[in-house]
Structure formats: C-alpha cells, structure tokens
Design an enzyme around this catalytic site. Sequence first.
Site, PDB file in Angstrom:
ATOM      1  N   HIS A   1     -38.518 -32.779   2.438  1.00  0.00           N
ATOM      2  CA  HIS A   1     -37.577 -31.708   2.753  1.00  0.00           C
ATOM      3  C   HIS A   1     -37.355 -30.753   1.587  1.00  0.00           C
ATOM      4  O   HIS A   1     -36.923 -29.617   1.799  1.00  0.00           O
ATOM      5  CB  HIS A   1     -36.249 -32.296   3.238  1.00  0.00           C
ATOM      6  CG  HIS A   1     -36.306 -32.761   4.656  1.00  0.00           C
ATOM      7  ND1 HIS A   1     -36.232 -31.909   5.725  1.00  0.00           N
ATOM      8  CD2 HIS A   1     -36.477 -33.995   5.180  1.00  0.00           C
ATOM      9  CE1 HIS A   1     -36.338 -32.586   6.852  1.00  0.00           C
ATOM     10  NE2 HIS A   1     -36.491 -33.857   6.553  1.00  0.00           N
ATOM     11  N   GLU A   2     -37.674 -31.198   0.392  1.00  0.00           N
ATOM     12  CA  GLU A   2     -37.518 -30.313  -0.758  1.00  0.00           C
ATOM     13  C   GLU A   2     -38.721 -29.393  -0.948  1.00  0.00           C
ATOM     14  O   GLU A   2     -38.568 -28.211  -1.254  1.00  0.00           O
ATOM     15  CB  GLU A   2     -37.290 -31.136  -2.029  1.00  0.00           C
ATOM     16  CG  GLU A   2     -35.954 -31.852  -2.077  1.00  0.00           C
ATOM     17  CD  GLU A   2     -34.774 -30.895  -2.151  1.00  0.00           C
ATOM     18  OE1 GLU A   2     -34.942 -29.755  -2.626  1.00  0.00           O
ATOM     19  OE2 GLU A   2     -33.681 -31.290  -1.700  1.00  0.00           O
TER      20      GLU A   2
END
Length: 228
Positions: A82-83
Amino acid sequence: MKFCKAVSVAVVILAVLLAAGAFFSLRFVHEKAPAPQARRYVPFSERYRTENYRISPYDSLIKAWSDTVGMDWRFVSAVIFHESHFRYDASSRRGAAGLMQMMPSTARAFGADSLLDASQSVMAGTRFLKSLSDNYRRVAANPTEQQKFTLAAYNAGVGRVRDLINFARYKGVDPGYWENIVGIIPDMREDSILTVDTVKLGKFQGHETIAYVQKVMDKYQYYKSIAP
C-alpha cells in the site's frame, strides 16, 4: 626466359588473388560477426529481487528483516504494497521515498542512509513498525488490535493516535479496540474537540487513516492465505 616470365606473372596473379580473398574474408567476418551485447546495468536496489516468490520479488529480503524484529513478514509486505506497490524507487510529493515510503529523517533515525536501497528501506521500515507496535502493547486488547493501532500510527502519526486513545478514554470508550476508536472519530471532526484538553493536535478528519488500516489488514489476510 619466357617460361620464367610466365611463372613470375602467375605468382603475382596468385598473390593478388590471395590478398583479395583475404580482404573480402576479413570484411565478411567483420560485417557478419554479431556485436557483443552490452551488459544491462542493474540498479543496486534491484539486486535484492528474486524470481521465485509468493507475494513480491522482495520476499526474501522482507522475511530477513522482519525476522530480526519479530514481525510477521506478510504484515510488513501488506504495508509495503500500500505504500509503494513494491516499487523501490517510489517517491511522494511530501518527500517520502522507497519501498516503505519513509521520510528521510525518520529513516536515518532507524539506520537507513539511502531509501532507494531496498534493503535499507525495509530495514528502517520494519524497525519503525516495531517501535510503533511496542507503543500499543498495553493499550490494544490483542495482537490483531495492536497491528491496527500500528498501522494507524504509521499513516497518521503517533501524536494523532495518542489523541484518539485519550479522547476515547475521555468519552468513556474502551480504547483497546480500533473499531471503538473509529466510532469516536466523527466527534473529532467537530469544533468542540478544540476545547478537550487531552486532544493536543486539534481536529482530525480520519477518513484516510480509517481506510488505510482496513485496506492493509485486508491485504494482510490475503497474503496469509497465499503464503502460509
């Protein structure tokens, strides 16, 4: 005499033919020989990638650094997805960089000099996650709730999560469950929150953090199903 001249002429002709043949042979070899292929430069960060993996090309690297701090590598992988979507060269407008999208100052505090080095990024990121997790060992009701608080702090900051926990206590709500925290966040969007002494950072919308925690936890559950 004539015979000698004839022999001499024949020798000269033969020499010319041999020289011409050698020239054209060399030219043919020169034109047809395949050019040596240039070796592709492999960025330092990509050297940690592997072809056989379950979650990402950095599985081995993430496992190694996660083990050093005692964290589930699949949880760390969900954060990285997700980063940065596993892009070692990802960067943000705010200055965060690398697989785990850390700010340079935070990364240096956890031992990383170059966030574009995949190993250093994962090393600093897992150490940071571990330090955040330790903050909520006594607050969270169980390990799963501890992971949720860790994610909230990774996204919104320790100060914001501290405000959330303190406000939950102020409201008489059990702060050990993230769902309870989510329930009181709407009140933190109101101007009245500015008069609560235990809330230090003011109003908090929280939409992004709520979504972040949910998405990372969902991805973590998925990773646990494909990489037991």
